[in-house]
Design an enzyme around this catalytic site. Structure first.
Site, mmCIF file in Angstrom:
data_model
loop_
_atom_site.group_PDB
_atom_site.id
_atom_site.type_symbol
_atom_site.label_atom_id
_atom_site.label_comp_id
_atom_site.label_asym_id
_atom_site.label_seq_id
_atom_site.Cartn_x
_atom_site.Cartn_y
_atom_site.Cartn_z
ATOM 1 C CD GLU A 125 17.650 -10.806 -35.565
ATOM 2 O OE1 GLU A 125 17.896 -9.791 -34.885
ATOM 3 O OE2 GLU A 125 18.397 -11.807 -35.561
ATOM 4 C CG HIS B 154 20.745 -10.757 -32.356
ATOM 5 N ND1 HIS B 154 20.390 -10.862 -33.679
ATOM 6 C CD2 HIS B 154 22.066 -11.085 -32.280
ATOM 7 C CE1 HIS B 154 21.441 -11.243 -34.388
ATOM 8 N NE2 HIS B 154 22.473 -11.383 -33.559
#
Length: 326
Positions: free
Chosen positions: A264, A284
């Site tokens: 992430e 993201h």
């Protein structure tokens, strides 16, 4: 039941409390944490006495779940569940539900935001305009008439395919399951290598499994046209990003739009795609629209309410002997 939201859901606090109210009015307790922590010790402290936990894409692994002896349900307000230790949940007979479908439109729309950004060179155009430069060297390409390859024809892949058709693209698809509605929409199925070789834009829409990890590796990147653009809004490890950066920098493909990475964000400053030629990166955000975040919160809470009412929905893992009808 003691219900704990381990992290914020991306909606206003008042709205979270409203949704929690349908549970507390039935006598259940609800605790929502205002910050996100991935530290196992902190997650254990938050979840240790919970019967039900609600989370989004927060890693929830065996070492944490093992310290939650009362846990009966994990409601994942996210589509993918690869961040949850599913096999251990099976061992423990812990039910798991997800929020499939909440971000279908959001992700499909970003696919085309990225594709158009690369094809029309929007990022360098923005820099040029702000620097007082002209459009010299910034000629782009159109979507119309291009061959758009969809890898995976689940809900998001199909949504992207419909948008591609609206742009006037020929749509190719590769998927383990071939859907009748895809044929009815004029989508042509083919094998993966054939799709890569023929497509001008390739968009990935498969889950991360052992079979799809590094699905787009150096050898498959060689199948793409030099004018091709790769879009990944699915999962980062589906692509060998080092090989992708090399292909971009050496002109073997024309561009890429990437929303997902091996971890992430924030991604490391030295990540190979950061300095890759004609790569548009987003941290993201494909799922992150106000509408989608509201929908996933509603689904996450509804999953809990349905499960408590012995009528579970969106079930990934049911409790043994449970009724899994919607």
């Amino acid at each position: 039941m003691k219900i704990v939201a381990l992290e914020p859901l991306g909606i206003p606090e008042a709205e979270a409390q409203r949704l929690a109210g349908m549970l507390t009015k039935e006598g259940h307790s609800f605790t929502g944490y205002p910050d996100r922590s991935e530290a196992p010790a902190e997650l254990i402290a938050r979840a240790a006495t919970a019967d039900i936990v609600l989370l989004t894409n927060l890693p929830f692994r065996r070492e944490v779940i093992a310290q939650c002896p009362h846990l009966k349900l994990i409601s994942v307000a996210f589509t993918g569940v690869d961040h949850v230790d599913i096999e251990y949940c099976r061992e423990r007979d812990i039910a798991v539900c997800n929020a499939a479908g909440y971000s279908t439109r959001a992700v499909a729309e970003l696919v085309f935001g990225l594709a158009i950004s690369v094809l029309r060179r929007i990022v360098p155009c923005d820099r040029a305009a702000k620097a007082g430069l002209t459009n010299a060297g910034l000629t782009g390409s159109e979507l119309y008439g291009k061959t758009f390859g969809i890898v995976g024809t689940g809900a998001i892949g199909m949504a992207a395919a419909r948008i591609a058709k609206a742009f006037g693209c020929r749509v190719l698809a590769y998927s383990r399951t071939r859907k009748p509605e895809a044929f009815e929409s004029g989508i042509e199925y083919t094998d993966l290598d054939g799709l890569l070789a023929q497509s001008d834009i390739v968009s990935l829409h498969v889950p991360l499994t052992e079979e799809t990890r590094n699905l787009i590796d150096n050898e498959r990147l060689k199948l793409l046209k030099p004018s091709a653009v790769l879009i990944n809004t699915a999962r980062g490890p589906i692509v060998d990003n080092a090989a992708l950066a090399d292909a971009l920098n050496n002109g073997r493909i024309a561009g890429a739009g990437i929303d997902v990475f091996e971890t992430e964000p924030p991604i490391p400053a030295g990540h190979p795609l950061v300095s890759a030629r004609n790569a548009v990166l987003t941290p993201h955000v494909a799922f992150a629209t106000r509408e989608a975040l509201q929908a996933r919160a509603e689904i996450g809470f509804a999953n809990i309410a349905k499960w408590l009412a012995h009528n579970p929905q969106n079930v990934i893992i049911p409790k043994k002997g449970a009724n899994t009808s919607c």
